[in-house]
Design an enzyme around this catalytic site. Structure first.
Site, PDB file in Angstrom:
ATOM      1  N   SER A 128       0.824  -1.197   0.000  1.00 48.85           N
ATOM      2  CA  SER A 128       0.000   0.000   0.000  1.00 48.85           C
ATOM      3  C   SER A 128       0.862   1.252   0.000  1.00 48.85           C
ATOM      4  O   SER A 128       1.958   1.254   0.539  1.00 48.85           O
ATOM      5  CB  SER A 128      -0.891   0.016   1.243  1.00 48.85           C
ATOM      6  OG  SER A 128      -1.602   1.223   1.285  1.00 48.85           O
ATOM      7  N   LYS A 182      -4.942  -6.363   3.049  1.00 50.55           N
ATOM      8  CA  LYS A 182      -4.779  -5.205   2.160  1.00 50.55           C
ATOM      9  C   LYS A 182      -6.143  -4.766   1.610  1.00 50.55           C
ATOM     10  O   LYS A 182      -6.439  -3.575   1.494  1.00 50.55           O
ATOM     11  CB  LYS A 182      -3.832  -5.549   1.001  1.00 50.55           C
ATOM     12  CG  LYS A 182      -3.786  -4.533  -0.141  1.00 50.55           C
ATOM     13  CD  LYS A 182      -3.234  -3.199   0.312  1.00 50.55           C
ATOM     14  CE  LYS A 182      -3.069  -2.115  -0.710  1.00 50.55           C
ATOM     15  NZ  LYS A 182      -3.554  -2.159  -2.027  1.00 50.55           N
ATOM     16  N   HIS A 185      -7.918  -2.897   4.286  1.00 47.57           N
ATOM     17  CA  HIS A 185      -7.291  -1.567   4.346  1.00 47.57           C
ATOM     18  C   HIS A 185      -7.950  -0.640   3.311  1.00 47.57           C
ATOM     19  O   HIS A 185      -8.321   0.492   3.609  1.00 47.57           O
ATOM     20  CB  HIS A 185      -5.784  -1.691   4.077  1.00 47.57           C
ATOM     21  CG  HIS A 185      -5.123  -0.398   3.699  1.00 47.57           C
ATOM     22  ND1 HIS A 185      -5.226   0.146   2.434  1.00 47.57           N
ATOM     23  CD2 HIS A 185      -4.397   0.476   4.426  1.00 47.57           C
ATOM     24  CE1 HIS A 185      -4.579   1.294   2.412  1.00 47.57           C
ATOM     25  NE2 HIS A 185      -4.065   1.525   3.598  1.00 47.57           N
ATOM     26  N   ASN A 186      -8.089  -1.129   2.099  1.00 48.18           N
ATOM     27  CA  ASN A 186      -8.678  -0.294   1.050  1.00 48.18           C
ATOM     28  C   ASN A 186     -10.140   0.025   1.337  1.00 48.18           C
ATOM     29  O   ASN A 186     -10.599   1.134   1.081  1.00 48.18           O
ATOM     30  CB  ASN A 186      -8.548  -0.976  -0.313  1.00 48.18           C
ATOM     31  CG  ASN A 186      -7.133  -0.904  -0.861  1.00 48.18           C
ATOM     32  OD1 ASN A 186      -6.176  -0.884  -0.089  1.00 48.18           O
ATOM     33  ND2 ASN A 186      -6.991  -0.875  -2.162  1.00 48.18           N
ATOM     34  N   GLU A 189     -10.220   2.685   3.794  1.00 46.89           N
ATOM     35  CA  GLU A 189      -9.815   3.913   3.089  1.00 46.89           C
ATOM     36  C   GLU A 189     -11.025   4.559   2.380  1.00 46.89           C
ATOM     37  O   GLU A 189     -11.220   5.777   2.456  1.00 46.89           O
ATOM     38  CB  GLU A 189      -8.713   3.538   2.090  1.00 46.89           C
ATOM     39  CG  GLU A 189      -8.233   4.634   1.167  1.00 46.89           C
ATOM     40  CD  GLU A 189      -7.245   4.077   0.126  1.00 46.89           C
ATOM     41  OE1 GLU A 189      -6.328   3.301   0.503  1.00 46.89           O
ATOM     42  OE2 GLU A 189      -7.394   4.389  -1.066  1.00 46.89           O
TER      43      GLU A 189
HETATM   44  P1  NDP Z   1      -0.081  -1.940 -14.235  1.00 38.68           P
HETATM   45  O1  NDP Z   1      -1.118  -2.485 -13.357  1.00 38.68           O
HETATM   46  O2  NDP Z   1      -0.434  -0.855 -15.178  1.00 38.68           O
HETATM   47  O3  NDP Z   1       0.565  -3.143 -15.068  1.00 38.68           O
HETATM   48  C1  NDP Z   1       1.546  -2.917 -16.041  1.00 38.68           C
HETATM   49  C2  NDP Z   1       2.660  -3.931 -15.922  1.00 38.68           C
HETATM   50  O4  NDP Z   1       2.130  -5.259 -16.040  1.00 38.68           O
HETATM   51  C3  NDP Z   1       3.665  -3.775 -17.035  1.00 38.68           C
HETATM   52  O5  NDP Z   1       4.937  -4.060 -16.515  1.00 38.68           O
HETATM   53  C4  NDP Z   1       3.216  -4.847 -18.022  1.00 38.68           C
HETATM   54  O6  NDP Z   1       4.226  -5.262 -18.898  1.00 38.68           O
HETATM   55  C5  NDP Z   1       2.831  -5.934 -17.086  1.00 38.68           C
HETATM   56  N1  NDP Z   1       1.950  -6.945 -17.669  1.00 38.68           N
HETATM   57  C6  NDP Z   1       0.639  -6.818 -17.936  1.00 38.68           C
HETATM   58  N2  NDP Z   1       0.149  -7.952 -18.470  1.00 38.68           N
HETATM   59  C7  NDP Z   1       1.200  -8.815 -18.542  1.00 38.68           C
HETATM   60  C8  NDP Z   1       1.352 -10.135 -19.028  1.00 38.68           C
HETATM   61  N3  NDP Z   1       0.314 -10.818 -19.511  1.00 38.68           N
HETATM   62  N4  NDP Z   1       2.568 -10.700 -18.952  1.00 38.68           N
HETATM   63  C9  NDP Z   1       3.611 -10.023 -18.457  1.00 38.68           C
HETATM   64  N5  NDP Z   1       3.536  -8.768 -17.996  1.00 38.68           N
HETATM   65  C10 NDP Z   1       2.344  -8.168 -18.049  1.00 38.68           C
HETATM   66  O7  NDP Z   1       1.203  -1.460 -13.374  1.00 38.68           O
HETATM   67  P2  NDP Z   1       1.272  -0.670 -11.992  1.00 38.68           P
HETATM   68  O8  NDP Z   1       2.714  -0.435 -11.752  1.00 38.68           O
HETATM   69  O9  NDP Z   1       0.340   0.471 -11.973  1.00 38.68           O
HETATM   70  O10 NDP Z   1       0.719  -1.712 -10.919  1.00 38.68           O
HETATM   71  C11 NDP Z   1       1.332  -2.971 -10.696  1.00 38.68           C
HETATM   72  C12 NDP Z   1       0.535  -3.720  -9.647  1.00 38.68           C
HETATM   73  O11 NDP Z   1       0.517  -2.980  -8.452  1.00 38.68           O
HETATM   74  C13 NDP Z   1      -0.928  -3.949 -10.018  1.00 38.68           C
HETATM   75  O12 NDP Z   1      -1.340  -5.204  -9.531  1.00 38.68           O
HETATM   76  C14 NDP Z   1      -1.669  -2.863  -9.300  1.00 38.68           C
HETATM   77  O13 NDP Z   1      -3.001  -3.215  -8.967  1.00 38.68           O
HETATM   78  C15 NDP Z   1      -0.828  -2.675  -8.085  1.00 38.68           C
HETATM   79  N6  NDP Z   1      -0.876  -1.286  -7.655  1.00 38.68           N
HETATM   80  C16 NDP Z   1      -0.825  -1.002  -6.375  1.00 38.68           C
HETATM   81  C17 NDP Z   1      -0.861   0.283  -5.939  1.00 38.68           C
HETATM   82  C18 NDP Z   1      -0.761   0.501  -4.542  1.00 38.68           C
HETATM   83  O14 NDP Z   1      -0.857   1.608  -4.048  1.00 38.68           O
HETATM   84  N7  NDP Z   1      -0.559  -0.536  -3.814  1.00 38.68           N
HETATM   85  C19 NDP Z   1      -0.969   1.442  -6.790  1.00 38.68           C
HETATM   86  C20 NDP Z   1      -0.966   1.070  -8.122  1.00 38.68           C
HETATM   87  C21 NDP Z   1      -0.934  -0.250  -8.505  1.00 38.68           C
HETATM   88  P3  NDP Z   1       4.448  -4.488 -20.308  1.00 38.68           P
HETATM   89  O15 NDP Z   1       5.317  -3.318 -19.980  1.00 38.68           O
HETATM   90  O16 NDP Z   1       5.133  -5.493 -21.148  1.00 38.68           O
HETATM   91  O17 NDP Z   1       3.102  -4.100 -20.818  1.00 38.68           O
END
Ligand code: NDP
Length: 479
Positions: A128, A182, A185-186, A189
């Protein structure tokens, strides 16, 4: 060079976590992303990190020292499953795969079970704090086995946020426990944000103060028992002036709130567990209602109170709203922790509630001083059945309840929606009630469905012969 930890998925969260890991003493970080350009860009932009970059999953595995430890930060759902399959193909028994994405905890339970058969450890870790938390120190909620925690613990402790000298990470429980917590938590939030939004709306409409003036109210509240990151950023948002129009930014933002689904998961899960998280549910529904422009337009000429509303004593009203906000917030957390207790029971997790409140004190969106009071409550009584009944919270609601009622009454009379304030109060009154009209509901159920009822004066289940002579018979246990 061999790396002690690897990151797969280098979008904003993954690249920031990789940089955070690389900045800590003793870590060498391997990186891999499906599209190699992201990997190359990260290496070019951050030479100081000393990343060990790979453009194939085989090279990535080979670049890790054993037991190999990889943190997946990809799009939750199919993306996570795809990367897990790739890693399982190149990892060996004893290696550790950590999913740090926002996975649904039941997916984590499923994945952990399947991967365990290969001898590889799978850890679902809730992370988070958004982009900034990922870079500077998030709050981390790992599940998984105690064995993987031994390797993972020191690494996660090194990158987590620090609150009052303690890293904001703890081993939450096995398999999906981390992602479950988690999720809660959300949900909390969502409730916290909605309550703050209702407080702002009531003050604005009741006192006529401008957003900038209300920002000062929140800034002052942030020095007292409401002190929290969300109150702090609320003041910042309310202070912001739109460069294009010169109006308060909050007045030019479309009033339709978005959601990514974790609040809805909290409520769906609570429904399955039979836990009344009504404050959280109202917060999720308030966002849904806001995002229905056609319905809102169709209803916009429905009648409301005819008199315009202005409080007579603005300062007294603002203090009432502050107390109502604090009391409702206590209810939201109480409900969230009830869901944690019920989830732990259902899925057989040994979750330490006090430790959870502690790791939310830093890094994450709901970080607040107030969480110390929750830890204290569970430390004093680990079997506490409702947080709101702990001495500190009991005192707080005792002090607040008259104000809370005045605010909810005023909102109803003025026609101002306060779903989270009013449902929290209804929950509070429901919980403390001597007798509930649930007795009548049981009577109705017995009437139309012979569902039986219990009597207050002895054991057993009973049925009234409603369509006969209306005498009572003892129901036979058919189980
Ligand atoms: P995204 O959720 O936008 O995901 C993009 C990434 O996933 C890229 O690296 C992409 O690779 C990869 N990807 C997607 N599909 C595949 C696939 N089939 N095979 C391999 N790679 C794949 O990225 P974020 O950085 O925003 O978030 C990452 C994770 O963290 C998510 O699960 C999200 O929910 C979570 N998150 C958590 C937050 C928090 O506050 N805790 C905030 C934001 C996100 P490519 O570059 O090749 O497309």
């Amino acid at each position: 060079t061999q790396a002690n930890i690897g990151v797969v998925g280098l979008a904003v969260m993954g690249s920031n976590l990789a940089r955070n890991l690389a900045s800590r003493e003793g870590n060498t970080v391997a990186i891999y992303n499906r599209s190699p350009q992201k990997t190359r860009d990260l290496v070019d932009e951050h030479p100081e990190a000393g990343f060990v970059a790979s453009e194939s999953i085989e090279d990535f595995a080979a670049s890790l020292s054993k037991p190999r430890t990889a943190l997946i930060m990809v799009k939750a759902g199919a993306g996570t499953d795809a990367v897990i399959d790739q890693l399982v193909a190149v990892f060996e028994p004893g290696d550790i795969i950590v999913d740090g994405g926002n996975a649904l905890f039941t997916d984590t339970i499923r994945r952990e079970k399947a991967i365990r058969e290969t001898g590889i450890n799978f850890v679902g870790a809730g992370i988070s704090g958004g982009e900034e938390g990922a870079l500077l120190g998030p709050s981390i909620m790992p599940g998984g086995s105690a064995e993987s925690w031994e390797t993972l613990g020191p690494i996660l402790r090194s990158i987590a946020a620090v609150a009052e000298g303690e890293p904001c990470v703890t081993h939450v429980g096995t398999d999906g426990a981390g992602h479950f917590v988690k999720m809660i938590h959300n949900g909390i939030e969502y409730a916290d944000m909605q309550l703050i939004a209702e407080a702002y709306d009531l003050i604005r409409r009741g006192t006529g103060k401008s957003p900038a003036e209300i920002a000062e109210v929140f800034a002052a509240w942030n020095k007292g028992e409401l002190e929290s990151y969300l109150i702090e950023i609320t003041a910042e948002v309310l202070r912001q002036v739109d460069a294009k129009t010169g109006r308060p930014l909050v007045d030019v933002i479309v009033d339709e709130a978005g959601a990514k689904g974790t609040g809805a998961w909290t409520v769906q899960t609570a429904l399955d567990l039979g836990i009344p998280v009504s404050g959280i549910a109202e917060a999720v529904f308030a966002r849904s209602l806001s995002s229905k422009p056609a319905q809102r337009k169709a209803a916009s000429d429905l009648p409301g109170p005819s008199e315009s509303w202005q409080v007579t004593d603005a300062d007294a009203f603002i203090e009432d709203v502050r107390l109502a906000l604090y009391a409702s917030k206590i209810i939201a957390y109480s409900q969230g922790f009830d869901e944690i207790v019920a989830g732990a029971e259902e899925y057989d997790w040994d979750i330490k509630k006090g430790a959870i409140a502690k790791i939310w004190r830093g890094g994450c969106i709901i970080r607040a001083q107030f969480l110390n009071r929750i830890t204290e409550a569970y430390d004093a009584d680990p079997r506490l059945v409702a947080l709101v009944t702990a001495p500190y919270f009991r005192d707080a609601v005792t002090k607040a309840q008259a104000a809370w009622r005045r605010v909810v009454t005023a909102a109803a009379q003025a026609g101002i929606p306060s779903p989270a304030f009013s449902s929290s109060l209804a929950y509070y009154d429901g919980l403390r009630a001597d007798r509930l009209p649930a007795a009548l509901v049981q009577g109705q159920r017995d009437f139309f469905g012979a569902h039986t009822y219990k009597r207050i004066d002895g054991p057993g289940a009973f049925h009234t012969l409603w369509s006969g002579d209306r005498s009572e018979i003892e129901a036979v246990d058919t189980h």
